[in-house]
Design an enzyme around this catalytic site. Structure first.
Site, PDB file in Angstrom:
ATOM      1  N   ALA A  10      25.087 -21.467   4.781  1.00  0.00           N
ATOM      2  CA  ALA A  10      25.450 -20.380   3.862  1.00  0.00           C
ATOM      3  C   ALA A  10      26.904 -20.468   3.426  1.00  0.00           C
ATOM      4  O   ALA A  10      27.556 -19.449   3.194  1.00  0.00           O
ATOM      5  CB  ALA A  10      25.177 -19.031   4.536  1.00  0.00           C
ATOM      6  N   GLU A 155      18.377 -38.404  -2.362  1.00  0.00           N
ATOM      7  CA  GLU A 155      18.843 -37.362  -3.270  1.00  0.00           C
ATOM      8  C   GLU A 155      18.587 -37.792  -4.713  1.00  0.00           C
ATOM      9  O   GLU A 155      18.617 -38.983  -5.044  1.00  0.00           O
ATOM     10  CB  GLU A 155      20.336 -37.096  -3.063  1.00  0.00           C
ATOM     11  CG  GLU A 155      20.674 -36.512  -1.706  1.00  0.00           C
ATOM     12  CD  GLU A 155      20.020 -35.157  -1.473  1.00  0.00           C
ATOM     13  OE1 GLU A 155      19.990 -34.333  -2.411  1.00  0.00           O
ATOM     14  OE2 GLU A 155      19.534 -34.928  -0.354  1.00  0.00           O
ATOM     15  N   ASN A 228      19.866 -20.993  -7.181  1.00  0.00           N
ATOM     16  CA  ASN A 228      21.183 -21.505  -7.552  1.00  0.00           C
ATOM     17  C   ASN A 228      21.770 -20.836  -8.786  1.00  0.00           C
ATOM     18  O   ASN A 228      22.948 -21.027  -9.088  1.00  0.00           O
ATOM     19  CB  ASN A 228      21.109 -23.018  -7.791  1.00  0.00           C
ATOM     20  CG  ASN A 228      20.861 -23.779  -6.502  1.00  0.00           C
ATOM     21  OD1 ASN A 228      21.552 -23.564  -5.509  1.00  0.00           O
ATOM     22  ND2 ASN A 228      19.859 -24.639  -6.498  1.00  0.00           N
ATOM     23  N   HIS A 363      12.973  26.233  -8.659  1.00  0.00           N
ATOM     24  CA  HIS A 363      13.583  25.905  -9.945  1.00  0.00           C
ATOM     25  C   HIS A 363      15.103  25.983  -9.904  1.00  0.00           C
ATOM     26  O   HIS A 363      15.672  26.914  -9.348  1.00  0.00           O
ATOM     27  CB  HIS A 363      13.143  26.870 -11.075  1.00  0.00           C
ATOM     28  CG  HIS A 363      11.898  27.622 -10.826  1.00  0.00           C
ATOM     29  ND1 HIS A 363      10.679  27.190 -11.272  1.00  0.00           N
ATOM     30  CD2 HIS A 363      11.661  28.793 -10.184  1.00  0.00           C
ATOM     31  CE1 HIS A 363       9.749  28.055 -10.922  1.00  0.00           C
ATOM     32  NE2 HIS A 363      10.318  29.037 -10.250  1.00  0.00           N
ATOM     33  N   ALA A 423      18.608  39.938  -7.292  1.00  0.00           N
ATOM     34  CA  ALA A 423      18.888  38.979  -8.360  1.00  0.00           C
ATOM     35  C   ALA A 423      20.268  39.221  -8.953  1.00  0.00           C
ATOM     36  O   ALA A 423      20.707  40.362  -9.107  1.00  0.00           O
ATOM     37  CB  ALA A 423      17.821  39.087  -9.448  1.00  0.00           C
TER      38      ALA A 423
END
Length: 456
Positions: A10, A155, A228, A363, A423
């Site tokens: 890596a 390769e 890649n 709500h 309310a």
């Protein structure tokens, strides 16, 4: 069984990605490529995992954490040179070492296990994982002798015209007798077109020594895809998504439109759950049985109970109980716990809140930094006013309380059990249980007011 070790390569910069993000950290289905590779390798009961890091080393270490040991390849001088950096961790160990590229996120533990079995069955010192590619350009070729044995790996840039016609390719995944690997790797030279130390040269040296070299050919070329560039990244994303979605469907989950459903590799979904298009399940998302999720819903690192319905909403790092109805357009923010049989309706935001069983916020509400008891009703426009500009404060709403529409609860404040808030109230003091709190200006009607102002 011999000890098993793994080395993940890596250290490459990944310039073709054209990105500030280190190549192996690019995500596939929400999970970094190198973590896909590490997690699959760890399923093989490894004695040790070593990740070779270079560019972005600290970022890779942060991502994988304690899953791996790390060796630095300061200069990228080839794959054999990279593996050589693991010598302090593995030199002298008896067993088998698997070498895997960190940009092959589709490679599975099952395929690696099959390669290991082939290696053992053949009594090999080295085994290479191969595949047949329709277009092998750019890949190393597997050159076999007349009897089918692996002769060498060439390769692409070093291959002759005849060798380039071969379609069996080197996937870049190997297993070696560990002692033989670190003995022979010292003999690898860089006399090739790239001036690099190639790991496949270890195969050729072992072959020249008369050692057995085997090959395991996987029938799934897609699984060996190396990423890649962004084009290959999109292909890996597509293949991984297909694999994940197929697994869930085979386990009893209905995906209405698999092409437009995005599920993390680590997500879990119960049987008879239905997932609608546009749904994104991220990280450690866990969905129970018989749920309905979506359309256009995002759930991340959260646990959802059974028989819960979530539509056009976002749930992040929270827990939701059974028989809950959420949405449309609700947002459950981190560190919230939603009880059973709860309703969280349209345009409701919940943040860092314990929300009790059978309670409702149907709500246009914001409930943040709160403890809401059971059987509570929060009317339309209920707001917990939790922030004074410097600090967040807690609001407690006890069992059975009723909060009227358009009410502000200014924290820190407690609404007692069974209490009512009228309310339009702005509540700044605790409300005793069973009490009614009215915190609003008294209505005044001025007779003939409109008629009089029009006369002026």
């Amino acid at each position: 069984m011999d000890k098993r070790f793994a080395v993940i390569l890596a250290a490459g910069k990944g310039t073709r990605m054209k990105s500030k993000l280190y190549k192996v950290l690019h995500p596939v289905c929400g999970k970094p490529m190198v973590e896909h590779v590490a997690d699959e390798a760890l399923k093989l009961s490894l004695a040790k995992l070593v990740t070779i890091v270079g560019h972005g080393a600290e970022d890779v270490k942060k991502q994988l954490g304690q899953k791996s040991d790390y060796a630095l390849q300061a200069e990228q001088l080839g794959t054999a040179h990279a593996v050589k950096q693991a010598k302090p961790f593995l030199h002298g160990e008896k067993g088998v070492t698997i070498v895997i590229c960190g940009d092959t996120p589709l490679l599975t533990a099952e395929t690696m296990e099959a390669m290991l079995n082939e290696h053992t069955d053949k009594g090999a010192k080295a085994t290479v994982l191969t595949a047949v590619a329709d277009d092998p350009a750019g890949y190393g070729r597997i050159i076999r002798s007349e009897d089918g044995a692996v002769q060498k790996i060439v390769e692409h840039k070093d291959a002759s015209e005849q060798e380039r016609l071969v379609k069996e390719i080197n996937t870049g995944t190997y297993c070696f007798d560990n002692e033989a690997l670190f003995r022979v790797i010292e003999q690898v030279s860089n006399e090739n077109a790239q001036g690099e130390y190639y790991l496949p040269d270890v195969i050729e040296i072992l072959k020249d020594e008369g050692e057995t070299v085997a090959a395991y050919q996987t029938g799934n070329f897609q699984e060996t895809l190396g990423v890649n560039d962004r084009v290959a990244l999109s292909q890996a994303e597509m293949y991984m998504k297909e694999r994940i979605n197929k697994r869930h469907m085979q386990n009893g989950v209905t995906l209405i439109d698999p092409m437009n459903t995005y599920i993390s590799p680590d997500a879990r979904i119960g049987q008879d759950t239905v997932i609608y298009p546009g749904t994104v399940l991220k990280g450690q998302a866990e969905i129970g049985d018989e749920c309905v999720i979506g359309p256009h819903t995002e759930i991340e690192d959260s646990s959802i109970g059974s028989r819960t319905v979530i539509k056009q909403s976002v749930v992040n790092r929270s827990k939701v109980g059974n028989d809950v109805n959420i949405g449309p357009f609700a947002h459950i923010r981190p560190d919230s716990a939603i009880g059973n049989e709860v309703k969280i309706g349209n345009f409701v935001e919940i943040k860092k809140t314990q929300f009790g069983d059978r309670s409702k916020a149907s709500h246009l509400s914001y409930i943040g930094d709160a403890e809401v008891g059971t059987d509570v009703n929060l009317g339309c426009g209920s707001i917990t006013v939790n922030y004074d500009g410097k600090k967040k404060y807690l609001t407690k709403i006890e069992d059975g309380a009723f909060i009227g529409c358009n009410s502000n609860l200014v924290a820190p404040v407690t609404v007692g059990e069974g209490a009512y808030v009228a309310a339009g109230s702005t509540v700044t003091e605790d409300v005793p249980g069973e009490a009614l709190a009215i915190a609003r200006a008294r209505q005044v009607n001025k007779e003939d007011y409109v008629k009089n102002i029009h006369k002026k």
